[in-house]
Design an enzyme around this catalytic site. Structure first.
Site, PDB file in Angstrom:
ATOM      1  CG  ASP A  14      -3.463   3.242  -2.822  1.00 48.10           C
ATOM      2  OD1 ASP A  14      -4.421   3.564  -2.257  1.00 48.10           O
ATOM      3  OD2 ASP A  14      -2.436   2.545  -2.333  1.00 48.10           O
ATOM      4  CG  ASP A  31      -2.043   0.982   1.023  1.00 45.60           C
ATOM      5  OD1 ASP A  31      -3.112   0.248   1.680  1.00 45.60           O
ATOM      6  OD2 ASP A  31      -2.188   1.824   0.552  1.00 45.60           O
ATOM      7  CG  HIS A  65     -10.418   4.127   2.589  1.00 49.64           C
ATOM      8  ND1 HIS A  65     -10.079   4.374   0.917  1.00 49.64           N
ATOM      9  CD2 HIS A  65     -10.305   5.360   2.897  1.00 49.64           C
ATOM     10  CE1 HIS A  65      -9.648   5.496   0.830  1.00 49.64           C
ATOM     11  NE2 HIS A  65      -9.635   6.339   2.013  1.00 49.64           N
TER      12      HIS A  65
HETATM   13  N1  LIG Z   1      -4.526   8.444   5.535  1.00 47.15           N
HETATM   14  C1  LIG Z   1      -5.559   8.814   4.854  1.00 47.15           C
HETATM   15  C2  LIG Z   1      -5.625   8.419   3.359  1.00 47.15           C
HETATM   16  S1  LIG Z   1      -5.935   6.540   3.656  1.00 47.15           S
HETATM   17  C3  LIG Z   1      -6.202   5.854   1.990  1.00 47.15           C
HETATM   18  C4  LIG Z   1      -6.839   4.672   2.269  1.00 47.15           C
HETATM   19  S2  LIG Z   1      -6.264   3.496   1.305  1.00 47.15           S
HETATM   20  N2  LIG Z   1      -7.175   2.115   1.480  1.00 47.15           N
HETATM   21  O1  LIG Z   1      -4.914   3.038   1.235  1.00 47.15           O
HETATM   22  O2  LIG Z   1      -6.876   3.829  -0.328  1.00 47.15           O
HETATM   23  C5  LIG Z   1      -6.980   8.661   5.481  1.00 47.15           C
HETATM   24  O3  LIG Z   1      -6.966   8.268   6.653  1.00 47.15           O
HETATM   25  O4  LIG Z   1      -7.839   9.318   5.141  1.00 47.15           O
HETATM   26 MN   LIG Z   2      -3.616   3.046  -0.244  1.00 54.05          MN
HETATM   27 MN   LIG Z   3      -5.270   0.704   1.539  1.00 52.59          MN
END
Ligand SMILES: N[C@@H](CSCCS(N)(=O)=O)C(=O)O
Ligand SMILES: [Mn+2]
Ligand SMILES: [Mn+2]
Ligand SMILES: [Mn+2]
Length: 306
Positions: free
Chosen positions: A232, A126, A143
């Site tokens: 990603d 990730d 997420h």
């Molecule tokens: N750290 C950020 C971005 S988290 C991105 C989640 S993922 N599953 O890796 O796309 C948050 O907590 O919103």
């Molecule tokens: Mn991600």
């Molecule tokens: Mn993720």
């Protein structure tokens, strides 16, 4: 850990409640439409696919935020359902291949896997750490939080009390990190969680990084592996159609090497392919992201170049 002949159970999870961009629920549908079931059969796997899981029974929940967490009850109930599905497939000696959908689904997949394989290690590919707690999240998007629940980090939240802290920090390792919130950086340090960021990938090369990651979580190569792959982690030039793209990611080959090397261990018991959102890019880029997703799954399930 898996009986022969090998059977893969495709768990299609069209779920987007862990974040706010529409379209990631279409990921599983497009991956299957691209021929993933037939492709895995072509590799010699038996494949079970009983249709994409519908989560409509959770649509009408009165789901006010808890703290700033969005759709908390829906995320919880969907994941409780996914945990049961993944657990049952694993209990039947199958390899669950969970297609997301957003990465909050790992609350369910890893709960399900570890219910059957309690000693399994988790290899998390990730750009992000996905370890925010209700106190540290800046977005409220769940997420970005699954691992905090699985590790038992942060305040207990009654609506999520079905998630047991089944994952020990020493059984988790990250590859590909490059976009962490301040709170996440602190949590990784406080809990001594091992992470190979893109800096380490550049420094050592992916071959050495995968070897070091396995040496850390699976030193005797005798523990089952749950691989949770967020597309990603790949560079946006490779997988553009995803919700939270971050430049400076894994090449097509680095992503595939990880999957190939994990297949070679013979220890893989559960796989997640997450965050394919075909609605975020032009059709060609969406198709490219879907095709890369299928290719990564094939690599993890034994497709080789020679
Ligand atoms: N750290 C950020 C971005 S988290 C991105 C989640 S993922 N599953 O890796 O796309 C948050 O907590 O919103
Ligand atoms: Mn991600
Ligand atoms: Mn993720
Ligand atoms: Mn099923």
């Amino acid at each position: 850990f898996l009986p022969q002949p090998l059977t893969a159970a495709i768990v299609g999870c069209p779920f987007s409640g862990g974040q706010r961009r529409t379209g990631v629920d279409q990921g599983p549908i497009r991956l299957v439409e691209a021929g993933l079931v037939e492709q895995l059969k072509g590799l010699g796997w038996n494949v079970v696919f009983d249709g994409h899981h519908q989560f409509e029974e959770y649509n009408n929940l009165d789901d006010a935020p808890i703290g700033i967490m969005k759709n908390p009850r829906t995320v919880s109930q969907v994941n409780r359902s996914v945990a049961g599905v993944v657990m049952n497939h694993a209990k039947n000696g199958m390899l669950p291949v969970t297609l997301g959908g957003d990465h909050s689904l790992a609350m369910g997949t890893i709960s399900g896997s570890l219910a059957v394989h309690p000693d399994a290690c988790v290899i998390w590919i990730d750009a992000h750490a996905d370890i925010n707690t209700i106190e540290t999240t800046d977005s409220g998007n769940m997420h970005g939080m699954p691992l905090s629940f699985l590790l038992g980090i942060g305040d207990k939240i009654q609506e999520f009390d079905w998630i047991k802290p089944v994952l020990k920090p020493e059984r988790l390792v990250y590859i590909g990190l490059r976009d962490l919130d301040a709170g996440e950086k602190r949590l990784l340090r406080e809990h001594n969680i091992k992470a190979f960021s893109m800096h380490e990938v550049d420094k050592y090369g992916i071959g050495k990084v995968v070897e070091m990651a396995l040496d850390y979580v699976n030193p005797k190569r005798d523990l089952p592996i749950h691989l949770s792959f967020d597309v990603d982690a790949l560079d946006p030039s490779v997988a553009p159609s995803t919700g939270t793209p971050v430049r400076g990611g894994l090449t097509f080959r680095e992503g595939h090497y990880i999957c190939e090397a994990i297949h070679e261990t013979g220890l893989l018991v559960s796989l997640d392919l997450m965050e394919v959102n075909p609605s975020l890019a032009e059709a060609a880029d969406a198709d490219k992201t879907v095709a890369v997703g299928c290719s990564l799954v094939r690599a993890a399930l034994g497709e080789t170049l020679l």
